[in-house]
Design a protein around this motif. Sequence first.
Motif, PDB file in Angstrom:
ATOM      1  N   ASP A 209      27.080 -75.507 -25.790  1.00 33.06           N
ATOM      2  CA  ASP A 209      27.868 -76.454 -26.586  1.00 33.06           C
ATOM      3  C   ASP A 209      28.387 -77.586 -25.707  1.00 33.06           C
ATOM      4  OD1 ASP A 209      27.570 -74.868 -28.863  1.00 33.06           O
ATOM      5  OD2 ASP A 209      29.477 -73.822 -28.541  1.00 33.06           O
ATOM      6  N   LEU A 210      28.867 -77.230 -24.534  1.00 34.02           N
ATOM      7  CA  LEU A 210      29.362 -78.231 -23.592  1.00 34.02           C
ATOM      8  C   LEU A 210      28.255 -79.220 -23.227  1.00 34.02           C
ATOM      9  CD1 LEU A 210      31.603 -79.255 -21.663  1.00 34.02           C
ATOM     10  CD2 LEU A 210      30.700 -77.650 -19.977  1.00 34.02           C
ATOM     11  N   ILE A 211      27.069 -78.703 -22.938  1.00 29.54           N
ATOM     12  CA  ILE A 211      25.928 -79.555 -22.581  1.00 29.54           C
ATOM     13  C   ILE A 211      25.552 -80.470 -23.742  1.00 29.54           C
ATOM     14  CG2 ILE A 211      23.456 -79.501 -22.040  1.00 29.54           C
ATOM     15  CD1 ILE A 211      24.127 -76.901 -20.423  1.00 29.54           C
ATOM     16  N   ALA A 212      25.490 -79.927 -24.940  1.00 28.13           N
ATOM     17  CA  ALA A 212      25.139 -80.722 -26.120  1.00 28.13           C
ATOM     18  C   ALA A 212      26.186 -81.810 -26.379  1.00 28.13           C
ATOM     19  CB  ALA A 212      24.995 -79.820 -27.337  1.00 28.13           C
ATOM     20  N   ASN A 213      27.473 -81.460 -26.239  1.00 29.95           N
ATOM     21  CA  ASN A 213      28.541 -82.439 -26.457  1.00 29.95           C
ATOM     22  C   ASN A 213      28.506 -83.547 -25.406  1.00 29.95           C
ATOM     23  OD1 ASN A 213      29.427 -80.964 -28.661  1.00 29.95           O
ATOM     24  ND2 ASN A 213      31.055 -79.947 -27.533  1.00 29.95           N
ATOM     25  N   LEU A 214      28.268 -83.184 -24.147  1.00 28.44           N
ATOM     26  CA  LEU A 214      28.163 -84.196 -23.094  1.00 28.44           C
ATOM     27  C   LEU A 214      26.962 -85.110 -23.324  1.00 28.44           C
ATOM     28  CD1 LEU A 214      29.032 -82.178 -19.873  1.00 28.44           C
ATOM     29  CD2 LEU A 214      30.266 -84.144 -20.787  1.00 28.44           C
ATOM     30  N   ALA A 215      25.840 -84.534 -23.715  1.00 32.09           N
ATOM     31  CA  ALA A 215      24.642 -85.339 -23.972  1.00 32.09           C
ATOM     32  C   ALA A 215      24.874 -86.301 -25.135  1.00 32.09           C
ATOM     33  CB  ALA A 215      23.447 -84.431 -24.253  1.00 32.09           C
TER      34      ALA A 215
ATOM     35  N   ASP B 243      22.906 -92.633 -22.582  1.00 32.82           N
ATOM     36  CA  ASP B 243      21.823 -92.960 -21.656  1.00 32.82           C
ATOM     37  C   ASP B 243      21.160 -91.728 -21.051  1.00 32.82           C
ATOM     38  OD1 ASP B 243      22.531 -95.547 -22.165  1.00 32.82           O
ATOM     39  OD2 ASP B 243      23.649 -95.822 -20.308  1.00 32.82           O
ATOM     40  N   LEU B 244      21.779 -90.564 -21.182  1.00 33.00           N
ATOM     41  CA  LEU B 244      21.248 -89.362 -20.552  1.00 33.00           C
ATOM     42  C   LEU B 244      20.643 -88.413 -21.580  1.00 33.00           C
ATOM     43  CD1 LEU B 244      24.144 -88.586 -18.048  1.00 33.00           C
ATOM     44  CD2 LEU B 244      21.970 -89.715 -17.570  1.00 33.00           C
TER      45      LEU B 244
ATOM     46  N   GLU C 201      20.818 -79.879 -16.482  1.00 34.30           N
ATOM     47  CA  GLU C 201      20.595 -79.665 -15.045  1.00 34.30           C
ATOM     48  C   GLU C 201      21.848 -80.000 -14.245  1.00 34.30           C
ATOM     49  OE1 GLU C 201      18.584 -78.499 -11.640  1.00 34.30           O
ATOM     50  OE2 GLU C 201      18.109 -78.191 -13.751  1.00 34.30           O
ATOM     51  N   ALA C 202      22.557 -81.069 -14.612  1.00 35.43           N
ATOM     52  CA  ALA C 202      23.780 -81.462 -13.899  1.00 35.43           C
ATOM     53  C   ALA C 202      24.863 -80.392 -14.050  1.00 35.43           C
ATOM     54  CB  ALA C 202      24.285 -82.803 -14.413  1.00 35.43           C
ATOM     55  N   VAL C 203      25.037 -79.869 -15.253  1.00 34.83           N
ATOM     56  CA  VAL C 203      26.051 -78.835 -15.486  1.00 34.83           C
ATOM     57  C   VAL C 203      25.690 -77.563 -14.716  1.00 34.83           C
ATOM     58  CG1 VAL C 203      27.045 -77.301 -17.244  1.00 34.83           C
ATOM     59  CG2 VAL C 203      26.823 -79.744 -17.703  1.00 34.83           C
ATOM     60  N   ARG C 204      24.420 -77.180 -14.742  1.00 35.46           N
ATOM     61  CA  ARG C 204      23.989 -75.977 -14.020  1.00 35.46           C
ATOM     62  C   ARG C 204      24.177 -76.141 -12.513  1.00 35.46           C
ATOM     63  NH1 ARG C 204      21.394 -72.469 -17.443  1.00 35.46           N
ATOM     64  NH2 ARG C 204      20.742 -73.382 -19.411  1.00 35.46           N
ATOM     65  N   LEU C 205      23.854 -77.320 -11.979  1.00 42.03           N
ATOM     66  CA  LEU C 205      24.042 -77.567 -10.549  1.00 42.03           C
ATOM     67  C   LEU C 205      25.525 -77.539 -10.171  1.00 42.03           C
ATOM     68  CD1 LEU C 205      21.429 -80.372  -9.848  1.00 42.03           C
ATOM     69  CD2 LEU C 205      21.483 -78.088  -8.835  1.00 42.03           C
ATOM     70  N   MET C 206      26.363 -78.142 -11.004  1.00 42.76           N
ATOM     71  CA  MET C 206      27.795 -78.156 -10.732  1.00 42.76           C
ATOM     72  C   MET C 206      28.351 -76.731 -10.711  1.00 42.76           C
ATOM     73  SD  MET C 206      30.913 -80.013 -12.769  1.00 42.76           S
ATOM     74  CE  MET C 206      30.954 -78.830 -14.084  1.00 42.76           C
ATOM     75  N   MET C 207      27.956 -75.922 -11.675  1.00 44.45           N
ATOM     76  CA  MET C 207      28.438 -74.544 -11.723  1.00 44.45           C
ATOM     77  C   MET C 207      27.921 -73.741 -10.534  1.00 44.45           C
ATOM     78  SD  MET C 207      28.262 -73.850 -15.785  1.00 44.45           S
ATOM     79  CE  MET C 207      29.362 -72.463 -15.872  1.00 44.45           C
ATOM     80  N   ALA C 208      26.676 -73.958 -10.153  1.00 46.38           N
ATOM     81  CA  ALA C 208      26.110 -73.256  -8.995  1.00 46.38           C
ATOM     82  C   ALA C 208      26.852 -73.642  -7.725  1.00 46.38           C
ATOM     83  CB  ALA C 208      24.619 -73.568  -8.869  1.00 46.38           C
ATOM     84  N   MET C 209      27.206 -74.920  -7.584  1.00 43.53           N
ATOM     85  CA  MET C 209      27.954 -75.376  -6.409  1.00 43.53           C
ATOM     86  C   MET C 209      29.349 -74.751  -6.382  1.00 43.53           C
ATOM     87  SD  MET C 209      26.935 -79.360  -6.463  1.00 43.53           S
ATOM     88  CE  MET C 209      26.513 -79.947  -4.843  1.00 43.53           C
TER      89      MET C 209
END
Length: 99
Positions: free
Chosen positions: A9-15, A20-21, A28-36
Amino acid sequence: MQAVVNKSDLIANLAAVCDDLEEHVVDEAVRLMMAMMVEELIHDGRIEVRGFGSFCLHHRAARIARNPRTGESVSVNAKSVPHFKPGKALREAVNAIND
């Protein structure tokens, strides 16, 4: 009734907000941020997002506990537990709804 926002839901709302994204880029950005964030906590680091809050680990020592059903002593290993402390701006925003 409380609404639940999960990761998809977070990803869909951000998109939807970021015209432009594409959704897969936001995903991918959300997954990378969480992994970091996970990687930082694994190395006993601290994550601080100004105005939102901070994440850190609370370390719990090994101890002897009791099984409530049998009364038997049980050894509990030491562990680290992720902890979130909300920032001042988040606390004020949440509490403003109740005023």
